[in-house]
Design a protein around this motif. Structure first.
Motif, PDB file in Angstrom:
ATOM      1  N   ASP A 179      -1.210  -7.456  -3.131  1.00 51.29           N
ATOM      2  CA  ASP A 179      -1.392  -8.022  -1.793  1.00 51.29           C
ATOM      3  C   ASP A 179      -1.036  -9.503  -1.911  1.00 51.29           C
ATOM      4  N   VAL A 180       0.042  -9.922  -1.263  1.00 54.09           N
ATOM      5  CA  VAL A 180       0.478 -11.316  -1.436  1.00 54.09           C
ATOM      6  C   VAL A 180      -0.500 -12.300  -0.795  1.00 54.09           C
ATOM      7  N   ALA A 181      -1.405 -11.784   0.041  1.00 50.69           N
ATOM      8  CA  ALA A 181      -2.410 -12.665   0.646  1.00 50.69           C
ATOM      9  C   ALA A 181      -3.535 -13.010  -0.335  1.00 50.69           C
ATOM     10  N   ASP A 182      -3.542 -12.371  -1.505  1.00 53.69           N
ATOM     11  CA  ASP A 182      -4.594 -12.591  -2.495  1.00 53.69           C
ATOM     12  C   ASP A 182      -4.020 -13.415  -3.665  1.00 53.69           C
ATOM     13  N   GLN A 184       0.799  -1.232   0.000  1.00 53.19           N
ATOM     14  CA  GLN A 184       0.000   0.000   0.000  1.00 53.19           C
ATOM     15  C   GLN A 184       0.828   1.277   0.000  1.00 53.19           C
ATOM     16  N   ASP A 185       2.101   1.181   0.402  1.00 48.11           N
ATOM     17  CA  ASP A 185       2.889   2.398   0.589  1.00 48.11           C
ATOM     18  C   ASP A 185       3.628   2.765  -0.702  1.00 48.11           C
ATOM     19  N   ARG A 186       2.865   3.348  -1.642  1.00 45.36           N
ATOM     20  CA  ARG A 186       3.418   3.699  -2.952  1.00 45.36           C
ATOM     21  C   ARG A 186       4.592   4.693  -2.812  1.00 45.36           C
ATOM     22  N   ASN A 194       9.744 -12.050   1.200  1.00 43.95           N
ATOM     23  CA  ASN A 194      10.085 -11.253   2.381  1.00 43.95           C
ATOM     24  C   ASN A 194       8.880 -10.572   3.020  1.00 43.95           C
ATOM     25  N   ALA A 195       7.843 -10.261   2.244  1.00 46.17           N
ATOM     26  CA  ALA A 195       6.684  -9.533   2.792  1.00 46.17           C
ATOM     27  C   ALA A 195       6.103 -10.319   3.964  1.00 46.17           C
ATOM     28  N   GLY A 196       5.731  -9.599   5.006  1.00 43.68           N
ATOM     29  CA  GLY A 196       5.163 -10.288   6.152  1.00 43.68           C
ATOM     30  C   GLY A 196       4.484  -9.329   7.112  1.00 43.68           C
ATOM     31  N   VAL A 197       3.656  -9.886   7.981  1.00 47.14           N
ATOM     32  CA  VAL A 197       2.979  -9.092   9.018  1.00 47.14           C
ATOM     33  C   VAL A 197       3.232  -9.736  10.383  1.00 47.14           C
ATOM     34  N   ALA A 257       0.267 -16.900  15.841  1.00 46.06           N
ATOM     35  CA  ALA A 257       0.078 -17.210  14.416  1.00 46.06           C
ATOM     36  C   ALA A 257       1.347 -16.885  13.631  1.00 46.06           C
ATOM     37  N   TYR A 258       2.037 -15.834  14.076  1.00 43.51           N
ATOM     38  CA  TYR A 258       3.289 -15.458  13.407  1.00 43.51           C
ATOM     39  C   TYR A 258       4.328 -16.576  13.549  1.00 43.51           C
ATOM     40  N   GLY A 259       4.505 -17.051  14.795  1.00 45.62           N
ATOM     41  CA  GLY A 259       5.469 -18.141  15.011  1.00 45.62           C
ATOM     42  C   GLY A 259       5.116 -19.358  14.175  1.00 45.62           C
ATOM     43  N   SER A 303       3.334 -19.390  11.402  1.00 49.97           N
ATOM     44  CA  SER A 303       3.500 -19.113   9.968  1.00 49.97           C
ATOM     45  C   SER A 303       4.963 -19.253   9.562  1.00 49.97           C
ATOM     46  N   LYS A 304       5.866 -18.802  10.435  1.00 41.73           N
ATOM     47  CA  LYS A 304       7.295 -18.846  10.083  1.00 41.73           C
ATOM     48  C   LYS A 304       7.850 -20.266  10.218  1.00 41.73           C
ATOM     49  N   ALA A 305       7.333 -21.032  11.191  1.00 42.33           N
ATOM     50  CA  ALA A 305       7.726 -22.444  11.277  1.00 42.33           C
ATOM     51  C   ALA A 305       7.257 -23.169  10.018  1.00 42.33           C
ATOM     52  N   PRO A 320      15.797 -14.210  10.823  1.00 41.78           N
ATOM     53  CA  PRO A 320      16.341 -13.116  11.644  1.00 41.78           C
ATOM     54  C   PRO A 320      15.756 -13.122  13.060  1.00 41.78           C
ATOM     55  N   GLY A 321      16.524 -12.541  13.996  1.00 39.20           N
ATOM     56  CA  GLY A 321      15.966 -12.110  15.272  1.00 39.20           C
ATOM     57  C   GLY A 321      15.448 -10.691  15.080  1.00 39.20           C
ATOM     58  N   PHE A 322      15.434  -9.882  16.134  1.00 31.86           N
ATOM     59  CA  PHE A 322      14.924  -8.511  15.967  1.00 31.86           C
ATOM     60  C   PHE A 322      15.825  -7.708  15.024  1.00 31.86           C
ATOM     61  N   VAL A 323      15.158  -6.954  14.146  1.00 31.05           N
ATOM     62  CA  VAL A 323      15.844  -6.137  13.142  1.00 31.05           C
ATOM     63  C   VAL A 323      15.276  -4.722  13.235  1.00 31.05           C
ATOM     64  N   GLU A 324      16.128  -3.727  13.045  1.00 36.88           N
ATOM     65  CA  GLU A 324      15.708  -2.310  13.133  1.00 36.88           C
ATOM     66  C   GLU A 324      14.855  -1.916  11.936  1.00 36.88           C
ATOM     67  N   THR A 325      13.554  -2.232  12.000  1.00 38.10           N
ATOM     68  CA  THR A 325      12.625  -1.857  10.926  1.00 38.10           C
ATOM     69  C   THR A 325      11.330  -1.349  11.564  1.00 38.10           C
ATOM     70  N   ASP A 326      10.406  -0.920  10.716  1.00 39.49           N
ATOM     71  CA  ASP A 326       9.096  -0.466  11.210  1.00 39.49           C
ATOM     72  C   ASP A 326       8.411  -1.574  12.007  1.00 39.49           C
TER      73      ASP A 326
END
Ligand code: NAP
Length: 252
Positions: free
Chosen positions: A61-64, A38-40, A88-91, A156-158, A160-162, A187-193
């Motif tokens: 939208d990769v979910a579609d 969404q972030d053009r 790489n896209a993820g929530v 759900a995140y854990g 999904s990644k497993a 990755p572990g924690f990464v400096e991103t949004d």
């Protein structure tokens, strides 16, 4: 350069790790298609940073599932091929089991699994026939330390990644005979949004202290590992899940 003539599709390329990976691939000679949701404005900024030229940004939208098909078709139509796919896209949606009502729980699971697991699976299904036709390719899936360490507030995140780790290993075995080498980066924690609320909130110091480095990774550190795994001459890494978590969680 190692990636001259190579077309790379990076999902979630508008920000964070995907942005850093797009820049790293382009610096190594690749032509890059970044996908964003969404972030053009952010995607346009990445295109400028890439130097414009042959690089492109596509909304999807990769979910579609239908949008995933259109996305891959557009990359092939405009750039002629796809040699490398970076899923790489993820929530990362918070939904602790004891504090989440049932309707919100459904929503969190559906969005997370559709985006983080089914999306990559659909991208693979759409991209792989083109890679086979071109004689091979690389797929790098961005998973997470959370698949191994647990995600008590983001279950759900854990999961999904497993699932994405397992999918990566199944694909590695299925596709290596076709010259397509599949790997994952966790990755572990990464400096991103995505991580900002945790790194810059009240628990930030404790999160940073999980690593003996005393900090989160930079997106560029993750990007370099992604590019390495997609590089010629690393074929025997096929099936690997590479931890990039600053020794904050050591698997045995
Ligand atoms: P981020 O800064 O939040 O960026 C997420 C990217 O994914 C954006 O480009 C966003 O597009 C895109 N995106 C989100 N949902 C989408 C959808 N449904 N369809 C298409 N694109 C979508 O995230 P990040 O931290 O760079 O994370 C990248 C990957 O690394 C994710 O898979 C994440 O799970 C994984 N990871 C991150 C961390 C961390 O601490 N940051 C740790 C472990 C693993 P828009 O810009 O258009 O919204």
């Amino acid at each position: 350069m190692a990636f001259d003539g190579v077309v790379v599709l990076v999902t979630g390329g508008s920000r964070g790790i995907g942005r850093a990976a797009a820049l790293e691939f382009a610096a190594a000679g690749a032509t890059v298609a970044i996908q964003y949701r969404q972030d053009r404005e952010a995607a346009d900024e990445v295109l400028v940073a890439l130097g414009g030229g042959p690089h492109i940004a596509l909304q999807a939208d990769v979910a579609d599932p239908a949008q995933v098909q259109t996305l891959v078709r557009s990359v092939v139509d405009r750039l002629g091929r796809v040699d490398v796919l970076v899923n790489n896209a993820g929530v990362y949606t918070r939904h602790p089991v004891l504090d989440t009502d049932y309707a919100t729980w459904q929503e969190a699971w559906r969005e997370t699994i559709d985006t983080n697991l089914v999306g990559p699976a659909n991208l693979v299904h759409c991209v792989v026939p083109h890679m086979v036709r071109n004689g091979g390719g690389r797929i790098v899936n961005v998973t997470s330390r959370g698949a191994f360490r647990g995600e008590p507030d983001h279950p759900a995140y854990g999961a999904s990644k497993a699932g994405l780790n397992s999918f990566s290993q199944s694909l590695a075995q299925a596709l290596a005979p076709h010259g397509i080498y599949v790997t994952a980066v966790a990755p572990g924690f990464v400096e991103t949004d995505m991580a900002a609320p945790y790194l810059h909130g009240p628990g930030g110091d404790a999160v940073r202290a999980q690593s003996p480095l005393g900090r989160a990774a930079t997106p560029e550190e993750i990007a370099r590992v992604i590019v390495f795994l997609a590089s010629p001459g690393t074929e025997s890494a096929v099936g690997a899940i590479v931890d990039v978590n600053g020794a904050s969680y050591l698997r045995t």
